[in-house]
Design an enzyme around this catalytic site. Structure first.
Site, mmCIF file in Angstrom:
data_model
loop_
_atom_site.group_PDB
_atom_site.id
_atom_site.type_symbol
_atom_site.label_atom_id
_atom_site.label_comp_id
_atom_site.label_asym_id
_atom_site.label_seq_id
_atom_site.Cartn_x
_atom_site.Cartn_y
_atom_site.Cartn_z
ATOM 1 N N LEU A 156 45.920 19.490 45.658
ATOM 2 C CA LEU A 156 44.472 19.446 45.885
ATOM 3 C C LEU A 156 43.917 20.874 45.899
ATOM 4 C CD1 LEU A 156 42.598 16.915 46.345
ATOM 5 C CD2 LEU A 156 42.427 17.659 48.712
ATOM 6 N N GLY A 157 44.189 21.593 44.812
ATOM 7 C CA GLY A 157 43.610 22.929 44.639
ATOM 8 C C GLY A 157 42.256 22.769 43.954
ATOM 9 N N ARG A 158 41.901 23.778 43.165
ATOM 10 C CA ARG A 158 40.580 23.752 42.517
ATOM 11 C C ARG A 158 40.415 22.525 41.623
ATOM 12 N NH1 ARG A 158 42.185 29.134 41.302
ATOM 13 N NH2 ARG A 158 41.062 30.716 42.480
ATOM 14 N N ILE A 159 41.382 22.342 40.714
ATOM 15 C CA ILE A 159 41.220 21.257 39.728
ATOM 16 C C ILE A 159 41.416 19.894 40.403
ATOM 17 C CG2 ILE A 159 42.066 20.287 37.542
ATOM 18 C CD1 ILE A 159 42.849 23.188 36.732
ATOM 19 N N THR A 238 47.703 16.675 33.397
ATOM 20 C CA THR A 238 46.975 17.747 32.700
ATOM 21 C C THR A 238 47.441 19.106 33.223
ATOM 22 O OG1 THR A 238 45.209 17.545 34.328
ATOM 23 C CG2 THR A 238 44.846 16.446 32.218
ATOM 24 N N ALA A 239 48.568 19.113 33.963
ATOM 25 C CA ALA A 239 49.025 20.365 34.587
ATOM 26 C C ALA A 239 49.981 21.109 33.655
ATOM 27 C CB ALA A 239 49.658 20.067 35.933
ATOM 28 N N ARG A 240 51.243 20.723 33.674
ATOM 29 C CA ARG A 240 52.226 21.308 32.761
ATOM 30 C C ARG A 240 53.246 20.237 32.381
ATOM 31 N NH1 ARG A 240 49.240 24.497 31.489
ATOM 32 N NH2 ARG A 240 49.302 26.764 31.613
ATOM 33 N N GLU A 269 55.286 22.284 23.028
ATOM 34 C CA GLU A 269 53.977 22.176 22.372
ATOM 35 C C GLU A 269 53.942 23.075 21.157
ATOM 36 O OE1 GLU A 269 50.929 22.924 25.289
ATOM 37 O OE2 GLU A 269 51.659 21.356 26.608
ATOM 38 N N HIS A 288 46.787 19.287 24.461
ATOM 39 C CA HIS A 288 46.534 20.372 25.420
ATOM 40 C C HIS A 288 45.091 20.901 25.317
ATOM 41 C CE1 HIS A 288 48.646 23.653 27.982
ATOM 42 N NE2 HIS A 288 47.398 23.443 28.382
HETATM 43 C C1 DGY Z 1 45.600 26.539 31.297
HETATM 44 O O1 DGY Z 1 44.657 27.312 31.100
HETATM 45 O O2 DGY Z 1 46.626 26.891 31.874
HETATM 46 C C2 DGY Z 1 45.453 25.121 30.894
HETATM 47 O O3 DGY Z 1 46.671 24.563 30.593
HETATM 48 C C3 DGY Z 1 44.458 24.950 29.791
HETATM 49 O O4 DGY Z 1 44.214 23.610 29.556
#
Ligand code: DGY
Length: 323
Positions: A156-159, A238-240, A269, A288
């Site tokens: 629960l950080g910024r994103i 959507t993280a890594r 990727e 990505h």
């Molecule tokens: C980042 O900036 O690290 C993100 O993966 C972009 O989507």
């Protein structure tokens, strides 16, 4: 006086390149694939500054090949591709681009959640393939609704917090797990309840990952933990990519251990040809693009240049890791 050298492992916006050209001698790797480690080793030797991307691998070995490097400026919020500890030992600054991409990435995570649960892309594939042959069947293309469901946020950080704001508008229950519990007032504002990681897995109808990739989180979503999720649950990442064991995820999605996944990030990727997860109907894949809006990407370029300039002058980047 000779201009200092900056090497870029990829192309950034024209306005940012023009800005860099005014001050430095720049060289850009412009191939479609990421630069090889061997080429990067030779290019970094004389560089004073480096601009890099999340798909690069700025290892201690690469850093040790640099003789004059003062700053590494990554065009990303994530910096797991840079050995920041080693950079610090070598007194090389590392700049990154948080904040400006928070909204865009949270939006994309929520888009994937809606897409996979309502089967939008699956429907698109059906139509394009000419397989939509029956109108409006009662059981056709049925997804799941959000209202009253539980959305679990890992990190629960910024994103993660911004994703929670999006979720709140959809009348869901929000639970989260984080290294540190956030303040009561933040929990209240987001309507988010702190739970253990185990509870997050077992109680969520949707799990969205917003935690960095570290040694501790590598392959966190392997079969052992995927099995703790509901069979009806969806996983959004959507993280890594390396937070998820893709082989295990493939098995879990194929045999119904979980219901679906929305992925914007991958172990490798771009993904290889004949990528196994692309064969499954219950997966939505994005290349990505978490930060990929016109507005965000141009702000990222602006900050990448500012971070670089500060580091070149021996100063701390606006957003700096460690040193
Ligand atoms: C980042 O900036 O690290 C993100 O993966 C972009 O989507």
């Amino acid at each position: 006086m000779m201009k200092k050298r900056v090497f870029l492992t990829g192309v950034i916006h024209d306005f940012a390149l023009a800005e860099l050209k005014k001050r430095y001698r720049i060289e850009i790797h412009s191939g479609r694939s990421p630069i090889s480690q061997a080429r990067l080793r030779s290019k970094i030797r004389d560089a004073d500054g480096l601009v890099c991307f999340p798909y690069d691998n700025i290892t201690s070995d690469i850093i040790d090949h640099a003789q004059n490097l003062k700053v590494i400026s990554t065009y990303s919020v994530g910096f797991d591709h840079v050995d920041t500890e080693h950079a610090k030992k070598r007194k090389i600054r590392v700049g990154y681009t948080p904040e400006v991409l928070t909204d865009a990435t949270a939006d994309l995570a929520f888009s994937l959640l809606l897409d996979v649960s309502r089967r939008v892309t699956e429907g698109d594939r059906t139509i394009r393939a000419g397989r939509w042959t029956r109108v409006y069947g009662a059981y056709d293309y049925v997804g799941v609704g959000l209202q009253g469901k539980t959305v679990g946020i890992l990190g629960l950080g910024r994103i993660g917090s911004t994703f929670a704001k999006r979720a709140k508008a959809f009348d869901v229950n929000i639970i989260y797990h984080n290294r540190r519990r956030v303040s009561k007032s933040q929990e209240k504002a987001l309507g988010a309840k702190y739970v253990s990681f185990e509870q997050l897995l077992s109680r969520s109808d949707f799990v969205s990952i917003h935690t960095p990739h570290t040694k501790e989180t590598e392959n966190l979503f392997g079969m052992k933990n995927l099995k703790k999720m509901k069979r009806s649950a969806f996983l959004i990442n959507t993280a890594r990519g390396r937070l998820v064991d893709e082989r295990d995820l493939f098995t879990a999605l194929k045999n119904g251990t979980i219901s679906g996944a929305g992925l914007d990030v991958f172990e490798t990727e771009p993904v290889p040809k004949n990528y196994p997860l692309a064969r499954l109907p219950n997966v939505v894949l994005a290349p990505h693009i978490g930060s990929s809006t016109r507005e965000t990407r141009s702000k990222m370029a602006e900050i990448t240049v500012k971070n670089l300039n500060l580091g070149m002058n021996g100063r701390r980047p606006i957003y700096s890791v460690g040193y």
